[in-house]
Write an enzyme that holds these catalytic residues in place. Structure first.
Site, PDB file in Angstrom:
ATOM      1  N   HIS A 180      23.082  28.180  62.896  1.00 26.89           N
ATOM      2  CA  HIS A 180      21.588  27.587  63.277  1.00 26.89           C
ATOM      3  C   HIS A 180      21.777  25.829  63.324  1.00 26.89           C
ATOM      4  O   HIS A 180      20.784  24.804  63.597  1.00 26.89           O
ATOM      5  CB  HIS A 180      20.472  28.106  62.225  1.00 26.89           C
ATOM      6  CG  HIS A 180      19.833  28.714  61.823  1.00 26.89           C
ATOM      7  ND1 HIS A 180      19.570  29.657  63.390  1.00 26.89           N
ATOM      8  CD2 HIS A 180      19.776  30.315  60.909  1.00 26.89           C
ATOM      9  CE1 HIS A 180      19.136  31.312  63.178  1.00 26.89           C
ATOM     10  NE2 HIS A 180      19.270  31.334  61.279  1.00 26.89           N
ATOM     11  N   HIS A 205      26.500  32.458  59.540  1.00 28.41           N
ATOM     12  CA  HIS A 205      24.902  33.419  60.174  1.00 28.41           C
ATOM     13  C   HIS A 205      23.813  31.695  60.148  1.00 28.41           C
ATOM     14  O   HIS A 205      23.369  30.566  60.459  1.00 28.41           O
ATOM     15  CB  HIS A 205      24.377  33.320  59.380  1.00 28.41           C
ATOM     16  CG  HIS A 205      22.711  33.474  59.551  1.00 28.41           C
ATOM     17  ND1 HIS A 205      22.425  34.935  60.264  1.00 28.41           N
ATOM     18  CD2 HIS A 205      21.535  32.858  58.975  1.00 28.41           C
ATOM     19  CE1 HIS A 205      20.929  34.671  60.545  1.00 28.41           C
ATOM     20  NE2 HIS A 205      20.451  34.047  60.480  1.00 28.41           N
ATOM     21  N   GLU A 206      24.090  30.377  58.611  1.00 28.91           N
ATOM     22  CA  GLU A 206      23.195  29.175  58.735  1.00 28.91           C
ATOM     23  C   GLU A 206      23.888  27.860  59.401  1.00 28.91           C
ATOM     24  O   GLU A 206      23.389  27.269  59.980  1.00 28.91           O
ATOM     25  CB  GLU A 206      23.136  28.709  57.217  1.00 28.91           C
ATOM     26  CG  GLU A 206      21.939  29.996  56.206  1.00 28.91           C
ATOM     27  CD  GLU A 206      20.572  30.347  57.011  1.00 28.91           C
ATOM     28  OE1 GLU A 206      20.497  29.426  57.239  1.00 28.91           O
ATOM     29  OE2 GLU A 206      20.127  31.392  57.014  1.00 28.91           O
TER      30      GLU A 206
END
Length: 435
Positions: free
Chosen positions: A22, A18-19
């Site tokens: 980003h 997920h990170e």
């Protein structure tokens, strides 16, 4: 120990992916990334790369974050070309969306690997003995019913039927289930799913009074089953007068009954037949057990090449995404009690259990949780990615930034909501542990 390890691996993988989404979006738009952390709290391991990003693994594996250079947190960053909040709204929207998108990519990748490496097996949705006095009996379910449709959706196997049950949770009307009966006719059973909605701790079939049929597949020539007259396609209904529900229970009884004559009640061509079978004694190593020489029936195994696995993985992804989304909607609208919300203890237990079943089961859970994390983060709630995406889209429509006072207030509301739901999930976990 396995439970703890499985939990840590699960959280680290889905949070890191997920990170990572980003992070890559920020780097693509020239944002200076100060910190990439998996976990919170004490920093167990860290190093700084050539671009000044500190990579961190922290001691509490319950999340993670990517921290960019942001003038809202550091006034000295104002005017810096790598500052995040001054980037165009569309770039910030893409950056926030990249995290959930990477969760979906991870799930698709896992499903593809499972399809290529293990294929896909489906167990034919045939009903076994029906528990007396249950909603299944009231609906008219009978041994030998093969489920064809549920809620108007074609069903091929038990897993799609479970999904339809989940989609119907909390609904007042009964679920129409179309079956092909043992005699070959077609019938519609109106199934009341409220007993499972009221107690989600139970397995769905147990709550409704349905059992999976024990279907006989291949019969070994010359075996005890062959000598007794059993045939492939027979459905075992009872063993010594006791209903047989599930292959595992049936197998355990056979193994514990070496050289003991058992009476089997079998459904064949719509009629009940009785057979006497005596399991032969088999010795493997230091263990001896009974065996009659039959394989499990009603299983369809599909194998995929690299291309076909993409389609199968996409179908599984869409199926699970629908289930996750429907469950969230039912929680928010009150059709499902918030008591069903699970936290880290529940995740740890499920992760440990799935890991004990093997790598395929664990990977399937990992994909499901990754989808769940992605969908939750897309909800338009401040503090979640979806909230910032929503504000970014409004900014693009207005052509100017939203007032800072409004954003700060919204962030406070969002933080309160997120923390409240986290505390509720942890409370539910503790209640389940000590009740």
């Amino acid at each position: 120990m396995l439970t703890l390890l499985a939990f840590v691996v699960t959280i680290v993988i889905i949070v890191a992916f997920h990170e990572w989404g980003h992070f890559l979006a920020m780097r693509a738009f020239g944002v200076r990334v100060l910190t990439f952390s998996v976990g919170f709290g004490p920093k167990l391991f860290r190093f700084t790369d050539k671009k000044g990003t500190e990579w961190v693994i922290s001691g509490i594996p319950l999340g993670g974050y990517v921290k960019p250079l942001d003038a809202r947190e550091d006034e000295t960053a104002q005017g810096d070309p790598g500052e995040f909040s001054s980037k165009p709204a569309w770039q910030r929207v893409i950056t926030y969306a990249a995290g959930p998108v990477f969760n979906f990519i991870l799930a698709m990748l896992i499903y593809w690997l499972l399809m290529v490496g293990f294929g896909q097996s489906r167990m034919q949705a045939v009903v076994g003995p029906v528990a007396p006095g249950t909603v299944a009996e009231q609906a008219g379910f009978a041994p030998g019913d093969r489920i064809l449709e549920a809620g108007g959706t074609a069903v091929e196997g038990w897993r799609p039927f479970y999904n339809e049950l989940i989609l119907h949770l909390g609904e007042k009307e009964k679920l129409p289930v179309t079956v092909a009966t043992a005699s070959g006719d077609t019938a519609v059973r109106e199934l009341d799913t409220s007993p499972w909605s009221a107690d989600l701790e139970k397995l769905p079939l147990d709550a409704l009074g349905i059992s999976q049929a024990v279907l006989i597949g291949e019969v070994v020539e010359g075996s005890a089953a062959d000598q007794a007259g059993l045939l492939a396609g027979d459905q075992v209904i009872a063993l010594d007068g006791e209903p047989v529900s599930g292959w595992q229970a049936w197998q355990e009884t056979i193994m514990a009954s070496a050289n003991q004559t058992l009476e089997l009640t079998v459904l064949r061509d719509g009629a009940m037949r009785r057979f006497a079978v005596t399991p032969e004694t088999v010795t493997e190593g230091e263990q001896s057990f009974g065996r009659i020489g039959v394989a499990m029936g009603g299983i369809y195994q599909q194998q995929f090449g690299a291309g076909g696995a993409i389609v199968a993985a996409a179908e599984r992804f869409a199926e699970q995404s629908e289930v996750v989304w429907a469950s969230l909607v039912k929680l928010v609208t009150g059709k499902l009690s918030l008591d069903n919300l699970g936290g880290p203890i529940t995740i740890a237990q499920v992760a440990g259990e799935s890991a004990s079943y093997g790598i395929a089961s664990f990977l399937a859970l990992l994909a499901y949780l990754s989808i769940t994390l992605g969908i939750i983060n897309l909800l338009p709630v401040p503090m979640l990615d979806g909230g910032w995406i929503f504000f970014g889209i409004i900014e693009m429509i207005r052509g100017r930034s939203l007032p800072e006072r409004f954003l700060m207030a919204a962030q406070g509301v969002g933080l309160t909501l997120v923390i409240s739901f986290m505390l509720l999930a942890i409370y539910n976990d503790l209640v389940k542990q000590f009740s």
